[in-house]
Design a protein around this motif. Structure first.
Motif, PDB file in Angstrom:
ATOM      1  N   ASP A  28       0.826  -1.203   0.000  1.00  0.00           N
ATOM      2  CA  ASP A  28       0.000   0.000   0.000  1.00  0.00           C
ATOM      3  C   ASP A  28       0.864   1.258   0.000  1.00  0.00           C
ATOM      4  O   ASP A  28       0.372   2.356   0.235  1.00  0.00           O
ATOM      5  CB  ASP A  28      -0.933   0.016   1.221  1.00  0.00           C
ATOM      6  N   LYS A  29       2.151   1.072  -0.251  1.00  0.00           N
ATOM      7  CA  LYS A  29       3.062   2.216  -0.240  1.00  0.00           C
ATOM      8  C   LYS A  29       3.031   2.926  -1.582  1.00  0.00           C
ATOM      9  O   LYS A  29       2.633   2.372  -2.600  1.00  0.00           O
ATOM     10  CB  LYS A  29       4.480   1.741   0.076  1.00  0.00           C
ATOM     11  N   GLN A  30       3.478   4.156  -1.574  1.00  0.00           N
ATOM     12  CA  GLN A  30       3.529   4.912  -2.816  1.00  0.00           C
ATOM     13  C   GLN A  30       4.883   4.673  -3.496  1.00  0.00           C
ATOM     14  O   GLN A  30       5.704   5.561  -3.653  1.00  0.00           O
ATOM     15  CB  GLN A  30       3.283   6.397  -2.540  1.00  0.00           C
ATOM     16  N   ILE A  31       5.061   3.425  -3.901  1.00  0.00           N
ATOM     17  CA  ILE A  31       6.271   3.016  -4.603  1.00  0.00           C
ATOM     18  C   ILE A  31       5.846   2.373  -5.922  1.00  0.00           C
ATOM     19  O   ILE A  31       4.981   1.508  -5.956  1.00  0.00           O
ATOM     20  CB  ILE A  31       7.105   2.017  -3.770  1.00  0.00           C
ATOM     21  N   ILE A  32       6.446   2.813  -7.005  1.00  0.00           N
ATOM     22  CA  ILE A  32       6.054   2.365  -8.334  1.00  0.00           C
ATOM     23  C   ILE A  32       7.200   1.583  -8.968  1.00  0.00           C
ATOM     24  O   ILE A  32       8.349   2.013  -8.932  1.00  0.00           O
ATOM     25  CB  ILE A  32       5.725   3.571  -9.245  1.00  0.00           C
ATOM     26  N   THR A  33       6.866   0.434  -9.523  1.00  0.00           N
ATOM     27  CA  THR A  33       7.804  -0.264 -10.393  1.00  0.00           C
ATOM     28  C   THR A  33       7.303  -0.097 -11.819  1.00  0.00           C
ATOM     29  O   THR A  33       6.205  -0.539 -12.154  1.00  0.00           O
ATOM     30  CB  THR A  33       7.898  -1.756 -10.036  1.00  0.00           C
ATOM     31  N   PHE A  34       8.107   0.560 -12.620  1.00  0.00           N
ATOM     32  CA  PHE A  34       7.698   0.945 -13.974  1.00  0.00           C
ATOM     33  C   PHE A  34       8.562   0.168 -14.964  1.00  0.00           C
ATOM     34  O   PHE A  34       9.755   0.421 -15.087  1.00  0.00           O
ATOM     35  CB  PHE A  34       7.883   2.452 -14.147  1.00  0.00           C
ATOM     36  N   SER A  35       7.952  -0.807 -15.645  1.00  0.00           N
ATOM     37  CA  SER A  35       8.687  -1.637 -16.593  1.00  0.00           C
ATOM     38  C   SER A  35       8.257  -1.310 -18.016  1.00  0.00           C
ATOM     39  O   SER A  35       7.061  -1.134 -18.279  1.00  0.00           O
ATOM     40  CB  SER A  35       8.434  -3.122 -16.323  1.00  0.00           C
ATOM     41  N   ILE A  36       9.223  -1.251 -18.927  1.00  0.00           N
ATOM     42  CA  ILE A  36       8.935  -0.915 -20.316  1.00  0.00           C
ATOM     43  C   ILE A  36       9.189  -2.128 -21.194  1.00  0.00           C
ATOM     44  O   ILE A  36      10.308  -2.638 -21.268  1.00  0.00           O
ATOM     45  CB  ILE A  36       9.810   0.251 -20.811  1.00  0.00           C
ATOM     46  N   PHE A  37       8.135  -2.602 -21.855  1.00  0.00           N
ATOM     47  CA  PHE A  37       8.271  -3.645 -22.855  1.00  0.00           C
ATOM     48  C   PHE A  37       8.149  -3.001 -24.232  1.00  0.00           C
ATOM     49  O   PHE A  37       7.537  -1.944 -24.374  1.00  0.00           O
ATOM     50  CB  PHE A  37       7.175  -4.706 -22.677  1.00  0.00           C
ATOM     51  N   ASN A  38       8.691  -3.647 -25.231  1.00  0.00           N
ATOM     52  CA  ASN A  38       8.581  -3.131 -26.599  1.00  0.00           C
ATOM     53  C   ASN A  38       9.116  -1.704 -26.698  1.00  0.00           C
ATOM     54  O   ASN A  38       8.421  -0.781 -27.116  1.00  0.00           O
ATOM     55  CB  ASN A  38       7.124  -3.171 -27.081  1.00  0.00           C
ATOM     56  N   CYS A  39      10.368  -1.509 -26.306  1.00  0.00           N
ATOM     57  CA  CYS A  39      10.974  -0.179 -26.363  1.00  0.00           C
ATOM     58  C   CYS A  39      10.853   0.394 -27.771  1.00  0.00           C
ATOM     59  O   CYS A  39      11.262  -0.241 -28.749  1.00  0.00           O
ATOM     60  CB  CYS A  39      12.445  -0.265 -25.963  1.00  0.00           C
ATOM     61  N   PRO A  40      10.276   1.597 -27.917  1.00  0.00           N
ATOM     62  CA  PRO A  40      10.086   2.167 -29.255  1.00  0.00           C
ATOM     63  C   PRO A  40      11.385   2.615 -29.899  1.00  0.00           C
ATOM     64  O   PRO A  40      11.413   2.943 -31.082  1.00  0.00           O
ATOM     65  CB  PRO A  40       9.170   3.376 -28.991  1.00  0.00           C
TER      66      PRO A  40
END
Length: 226
Positions: free
Chosen positions: A161-173
């Motif tokens: 419930d923490k304000q921590i984001i894991t941001f993963s990028i697939f299909n890099c443009p």
């Protein structure tokens, strides 16, 4: 048949188009059985769709040896080189190559300018008058929409419930330029992402956990909102 017609014909079928989008979003290669189960179709039908996409060069395939013995299994994935399709035909990827070459030739000052431009572009892609009043979840939705709008497939997770984001990028443009200008591409792309994160979460810390430059399957960022 011209290559353009092959591409458009391959994607004209609704199921085949959905299969292609599904493959775009996957980290690992897929096989016939996975596609059959995902779309509730017979494996032979799944194989026909995958073969059509493979013949059109939208995806690529290879045989994978079966460790338990038996016949090798065919797997399918996106090609290493992206496909460019436009009407009428345009060569915007060449323009990008020229600009990257210009930045590399002009050195540090040009790279700093490029970072500033990309950072501002990232902020502008997010900015609107109501950001300050929006909830954390609403801001996450804005981030996902902005990511999709320029062509990459994001996977955003919050930790507990923490304000921590894991941001993963697939299909890099920008994977088409990673082989020629990897250092510059990643620096200015990260500046763009930082601009987006700063617009949404002014007090945050961004750390890159994984990078395609280090032979990882995708790029992963850890963002802690302070």
């Amino acid at each position: 048949m011209p290559n353009t017609l092959k591409l458009t014909n391959a994607l004209a079928d609704e199921t085949r188009y959905s299969i292609y989008l599904y493959i775009v979003e996957q980290i690992q290669p897929v096989n016939v059985q996975q596609i059959a189960e995902q779309f509730s179709i017979h494996p032979n039908v799944a194989r026909l769709h995958l073969t059509k996409l493979d013949e059109s060069k939208l995806i690529t395939s290879e045989l994978l040896n079966n460790k338990k013995g038996g016949r090798p299994a065919r797997i399918y994935k996106l090609p290493d080189k992206p496909i460019y399709l436009s009407f009428p035909k345009q060569e915007n990827h060449l323009l990008l190559e020229w600009l990257l070459e210009l930045v590399e030739t002009m050195g540090t000052e040009a790279l700093d300018k490029a970072k500033n431009i990309c950072y501002a572009s990232g902020r502008n892609s997010i900015q609107n008058s109501s950001i300050a009043s929006q909830s954390f979840d609403q801001k996450i939705e804005l981030l996902a929409a902005a990511a999709l709008s320029i062509g990459y497939i994001p996977k955003i997770e919050t930790i507990e419930d923490k304000q921590i984001i894991t941001f993963s990028i697939f299909n890099c443009p920008f994977k088409g330029q990673l082989s020629t200008h990897p250092h510059i591409v990643c620096i200015i792309h990260e500046a763009y992402l930082t601009g987006q994160f700063d617009a949404l979460f002014p007090n945050s810390e961004i750390v890159q956990l994984e990078s395609k430059l280090n032979h990882c399957s995708n790029c992963v960022y850890h963002v802690e909102v302070l």
